[in-house]
Design a protein around this motif. Structure first.
Motif, PDB file in Angstrom:
ATOM      1  N   PRO A  21       0.831  -1.208   0.000  1.00 42.26           N
ATOM      2  CA  PRO A  21       0.000   0.000   0.000  1.00 42.26           C
ATOM      3  C   PRO A  21       0.863   1.255   0.000  1.00 42.26           C
ATOM      4  N   ALA A  22       0.344   2.311  -0.606  1.00 42.86           N
ATOM      5  CA  ALA A  22       1.097   3.564  -0.683  1.00 42.86           C
ATOM      6  C   ALA A  22       0.154   4.739  -0.473  1.00 42.86           C
ATOM      7  N   ILE A  23       0.673   5.797   0.085  1.00 44.24           N
ATOM      8  CA  ILE A  23      -0.059   7.047   0.264  1.00 44.24           C
ATOM      9  C   ILE A  23       0.704   8.121  -0.499  1.00 44.24           C
ATOM     10  N   VAL A  24       0.006   8.822  -1.389  1.00 42.23           N
ATOM     11  CA  VAL A  24       0.633   9.920  -2.120  1.00 42.23           C
ATOM     12  C   VAL A  24       0.416  11.193  -1.309  1.00 42.23           C
ATOM     13  N   VAL A  25       1.512  11.852  -0.941  1.00 42.74           N
ATOM     14  CA  VAL A  25       1.447  13.051  -0.110  1.00 42.74           C
ATOM     15  C   VAL A  25       2.149  14.190  -0.841  1.00 42.74           C
ATOM     16  N   TRP A  26       1.466  15.314  -0.925  1.00 38.41           N
ATOM     17  CA  TRP A  26       2.022  16.520  -1.516  1.00 38.41           C
ATOM     18  C   TRP A  26       2.282  17.514  -0.395  1.00 38.41           C
ATOM     19  N   THR A  27       3.442  18.129  -0.396  1.00 40.30           N
ATOM     20  CA  THR A  27       3.787  19.102   0.637  1.00 40.30           C
ATOM     21  C   THR A  27       3.619  20.524   0.115  1.00 40.30           C
ATOM     22  N   LYS A  28       3.840  21.469   0.988  1.00 39.86           N
ATOM     23  CA  LYS A  28       3.746  22.899   0.657  1.00 39.86           C
ATOM     24  C   LYS A  28       2.311  23.292   0.267  1.00 39.86           C
ATOM     25  N   ALA A  29       1.325  22.681   0.915  1.00 43.72           N
ATOM     26  CA  ALA A  29      -0.080  22.961   0.600  1.00 43.72           C
ATOM     27  C   ALA A  29      -0.403  24.435   0.782  1.00 43.72           C
TER      28      ALA A  29
ATOM     29  N   ILE B 210      -2.920  13.413  -0.569  1.00 41.37           N
ATOM     30  CA  ILE B 210      -3.113  14.204   0.645  1.00 41.37           C
ATOM     31  C   ILE B 210      -2.170  15.396   0.593  1.00 41.37           C
ATOM     32  N   TRP B 211      -2.727  16.569   0.777  1.00 35.38           N
ATOM     33  CA  TRP B 211      -1.943  17.801   0.780  1.00 35.38           C
ATOM     34  C   TRP B 211      -1.625  18.184   2.214  1.00 35.38           C
ATOM     35  N   VAL B 212      -0.347  18.459   2.492  1.00 35.39           N
ATOM     36  CA  VAL B 212       0.104  18.746   3.849  1.00 35.39           C
ATOM     37  C   VAL B 212       0.933  20.028   3.867  1.00 35.39           C
ATOM     38  N   SER B 213       0.757  20.808   4.916  1.00 34.16           N
ATOM     39  CA  SER B 213       1.584  21.990   5.132  1.00 34.16           C
ATOM     40  C   SER B 213       2.088  21.964   6.574  1.00 34.16           C
ATOM     41  N   ALA B 214       3.377  21.860   6.743  1.00 33.63           N
ATOM     42  CA  ALA B 214       3.952  21.912   8.088  1.00 33.63           C
ATOM     43  C   ALA B 214       3.857  23.321   8.655  1.00 33.63           C
ATOM     44  N   GLU B 215       3.864  24.303   7.778  1.00 26.96           N
ATOM     45  CA  GLU B 215       3.821  25.704   8.199  1.00 26.96           C
ATOM     46  C   GLU B 215       2.528  26.033   8.939  1.00 26.96           C
ATOM     47  N   ILE B 216       1.396  25.596   8.385  1.00 30.21           N
ATOM     48  CA  ILE B 216       0.106  25.939   9.001  1.00 30.21           C
ATOM     49  C   ILE B 216      -0.627  24.726   9.556  1.00 30.21           C
ATOM     50  N   GLY B 217      -0.046  23.542   9.411  1.00 31.21           N
ATOM     51  CA  GLY B 217      -0.646  22.330   9.972  1.00 31.21           C
ATOM     52  C   GLY B 217      -1.757  21.727   9.139  1.00 31.21           C
ATOM     53  N   GLU B 218      -1.976  22.237   7.957  1.00 31.00           N
ATOM     54  CA  GLU B 218      -3.040  21.719   7.094  1.00 31.00           C
ATOM     55  C   GLU B 218      -2.722  20.295   6.659  1.00 31.00           C
ATOM     56  N   GLY B 219      -3.723  19.426   6.704  1.00 33.72           N
ATOM     57  CA  GLY B 219      -3.592  18.063   6.201  1.00 33.72           C
ATOM     58  C   GLY B 219      -2.893  17.090   7.120  1.00 33.72           C
ATOM     59  N   VAL B 220      -2.338  17.550   8.220  1.00 33.47           N
ATOM     60  CA  VAL B 220      -1.583  16.666   9.120  1.00 33.47           C
ATOM     61  C   VAL B 220      -2.501  15.608   9.719  1.00 33.47           C
ATOM     62  N   GLU B 221      -3.673  16.016  10.164  1.00 33.51           N
ATOM     63  CA  GLU B 221      -4.614  15.065  10.753  1.00 33.51           C
ATOM     64  C   GLU B 221      -5.117  14.068   9.707  1.00 33.51           C
ATOM     65  N   GLU B 222      -5.357  14.552   8.499  1.00 31.35           N
ATOM     66  CA  GLU B 222      -5.785  13.661   7.414  1.00 31.35           C
ATOM     67  C   GLU B 222      -4.698  12.634   7.092  1.00 31.35           C
ATOM     68  N   LEU B 223      -3.443  13.063   7.084  1.00 29.23           N
ATOM     69  CA  LEU B 223      -2.329  12.153   6.830  1.00 29.23           C
ATOM     70  C   LEU B 223      -2.212  11.127   7.946  1.00 29.23           C
ATOM     71  N   ARG B 224      -2.345  11.570   9.188  1.00 30.80           N
ATOM     72  CA  ARG B 224      -2.279  10.650  10.329  1.00 30.80           C
ATOM     73  C   ARG B 224      -3.369   9.589  10.205  1.00 30.80           C
ATOM     74  N   ALA B 225      -4.577  10.014   9.897  1.00 29.92           N
ATOM     75  CA  ALA B 225      -5.693   9.076   9.763  1.00 29.92           C
ATOM     76  C   ALA B 225      -5.453   8.088   8.626  1.00 29.92           C
ATOM     77  N   ALA B 226      -4.882   8.558   7.511  1.00 21.06           N
ATOM     78  CA  ALA B 226      -4.598   7.674   6.379  1.00 21.06           C
ATOM     79  C   ALA B 226      -3.544   6.632   6.756  1.00 21.06           C
ATOM     80  N   ILE B 227      -2.547   7.034   7.525  1.00 23.66           N
ATOM     81  CA  ILE B 227      -1.500   6.092   7.954  1.00 23.66           C
ATOM     82  C   ILE B 227      -2.093   5.049   8.888  1.00 23.66           C
ATOM     83  N   VAL B 228      -2.905   5.487   9.841  1.00 25.46           N
ATOM     84  CA  VAL B 228      -3.539   4.546  10.775  1.00 25.46           C
ATOM     85  C   VAL B 228      -4.413   3.564  10.004  1.00 25.46           C
ATOM     86  N   GLU B 229      -5.207   4.065   9.061  1.00 23.01           N
ATOM     87  CA  GLU B 229      -6.080   3.201   8.272  1.00 23.01           C
ATOM     88  C   GLU B 229      -5.265   2.218   7.434  1.00 23.01           C
TER      89      GLU B 229
END
Length: 82
Positions: free
Chosen positions: A21-29, A41-60
């Motif tokens: 299984p693989a998760i495609v993650v895009w940064t700098k959202a 999944i779009w993630v931004s470390a700067e503003i925290g966008e998508g972090v919870e969605e990424l965590r949920a995808a990893i757990v799933e």
């Protein structure tokens, strides 16, 4: 640069992953204006966008993935003797 190369890149990732299984993650959202056309999944470390969605995808992903066989350690070839 157009999005055409993105499809090739994601295809290469999926090919390398094989049956894993693989998760495609895009940064700098936070830097991408407007609607996002790329799937994943779009993630931004700067503003925290998508972090919870990424965590949920990893757990799933791990919750539904069958366990992989455990490799046995190589036999000890050398021993330290005083």
């Amino acid at each position: 640069m157009g999005d055409g190369w993105i499809g090739v890149y994601v295809g290469a990732i999926r090919w390398r992953a094989g049956d894993r299984p693989a998760i495609v993650v895009w940064t700098k959202a936070d830097l991408v204006p407007g609607p996002r056309r790329r799937k994943g999944i779009w993630v931004s470390a700067e503003i925290g966008e998508g972090v919870e969605e990424l965590r949920a995808a990893i757990v799933e992903l791990f919750a539904f993935s069958p366990p992989r066989p455990i490799r046995q350690a190589a036999p000890l070839r050398h021993s330290l003797t005083p």
